[in-house]
Write an enzyme that holds these catalytic residues in place. Structure first.
Site, short mmCIF file in Angstrom:
data_model
loop_
_atom_site.label_atom_id
_atom_site.label_comp_id
_atom_site.label_asym_id
_atom_site.label_seq_id
_atom_site.Cartn_x
_atom_site.Cartn_y
_atom_site.Cartn_z
N ALA A 178 0.86 -1.19 0.00
CA ALA A 178 0.00 0.00 0.00
C ALA A 178 0.90 1.24 0.00
CB ALA A 178 -0.94 -0.01 1.20
N LEU A 179 1.80 1.27 -0.97
CA LEU A 179 2.87 2.26 -0.99
C LEU A 179 2.33 3.68 -1.18
CD1 LEU A 179 5.62 0.47 -3.12
CD2 LEU A 179 5.15 0.29 -0.67
N HIS A 229 7.05 5.89 1.29
CA HIS A 229 7.80 4.71 0.84
C HIS A 229 8.67 5.06 -0.36
CE1 HIS A 229 4.20 2.52 2.67
NE2 HIS A 229 5.23 2.02 3.34
N MET A 232 2.26 10.41 6.55
CA MET A 232 1.81 9.44 5.56
C MET A 232 1.87 8.02 6.12
SD MET A 232 3.03 10.70 1.82
CE MET A 232 2.30 12.20 1.14
#
Length: 281
Positions: free
Chosen positions: A32-33, A37, A186
């Site tokens: 679920a980048l 990431h 994030m």
């Protein structure tokens, strides 16, 4: 782009490169980048000859089965996002059986007390799961450098301790927290928030900033009390904890010392989704 699901196949590809003295950078993820990431991958691509990213939702670090079940799994989208950076990134996306070989259980670790604070208090067994998967992945990938975000600062410190205690020959690189435009750290879990909750969650980072200013002229206990009162004004949030801890030991700050670096750590729920963040004080 090369995508491997078997550790033996990955080793067949990587071992000759290691023998050629190529440096390998590694970014372990649960998929679920997001841009956070990708920023880790950018650092690895800049520093190393080869970059490997793992995409693996590790069951042993979840103490909540519902959270594990709902954790987003978006491999195809993840690969497309990686390709926007580079088609040369190597993806390792194994199954649970491939990693755990039919025995999905954590080893037991002693991280010299780092595991007993904050997340460790509220998520029993979590860091045994983290230690288990990170050690396994390091043994599979054998990287020179591995990249972790500071949003999970406690995890970062624990991985550094893991490498030190087990003499694993990898350099751990901590990278800055990547934030959304409103300041929300994030996280893959952000995908589960409604648009309204995502906007409201800016309050978490705003409160951390206020706490940082407050802590400069007040004690740790007074700062914690201040944050707790701020959250009472926002009943859509449930504050699990706010703690001020020494960055090195992660022990709670009882009394300020000029010789120590402190950090504020927070965990809160909105729409039953757990969000964490921290700030250097």
């Amino acid at each position: 782009m090369l995508v491997f699901s078997k550790k033996d196949d990955l080793a067949i590809f990587l071992d000759p490169l290691k023998n050629q003295k190529k440096t390998i950078g590694f970014v372990p993820t649960m998929g679920a980048l997001h841009e956070g990431h990708l920023s880790l991958l950018e650092n690895s691509l800049k520093d190393n000859d080869i970059t490997v990213v793992s995409i693996f939702v590790n069951p042993t670090q979840f103490n909540n089965s519902e959270d594990l079940e709902k954790y987003p799994r978006t491999l195809e989208q993840d690969i497309k996002k990686i390709e926007t950076l580079s088609k040369d990134v190597v993806v390792f996306s194994p199954s649970v059986d491939e990693i755990y070989e039919g025995k999905t259980a954590s080893a037991s670790f002693n991280f010299d007390g780092l595991e007993n604070q904050m997340e460790g208090k509220h998520r029993p067994g979590h860091f045994d799961g983290v230690g288990t998967i990170v050690k396994k992945l390091f043994e599979i990938v054998k990287p020179n450098n591995a990249y972790f975000g500071q949003k999970d600062f406690q995890q970062l410190q624990i991985v550094k301790k893991l490498v030190s205690k087990y003499k694993i020959p990898v350099k751990i690189v901590g990278c800055p927290i990547h934030r959304e435009s409103n300041g929300l750290a994030m996280s893959s879990r952000n995908q589960r928030l409604s648009k309204e909750a995502r906007e409201k969650s800016a309050f978490i980072y705003e409160t951390l900033h206020e706490a940082k200013a407050f802590f400069k002229i007040n004690s740790a206990s007074e700062t914690i009390n201040f944050v707790e009162k701020e959250f009472l004004k926002h009943p859509e949030f449930s504050l699990e904890y706010f703690e001020i801890a020494d960055e090195a030991s992660l022990l709670p700050c009882k009394r300020k010392s000029k010789n120590k670096q402190y950090r504020g750590f927070i965990a809160a729920f909105i729409e039953d989704i757990r969000l964490i963040d921290n700030i250097k004080l």
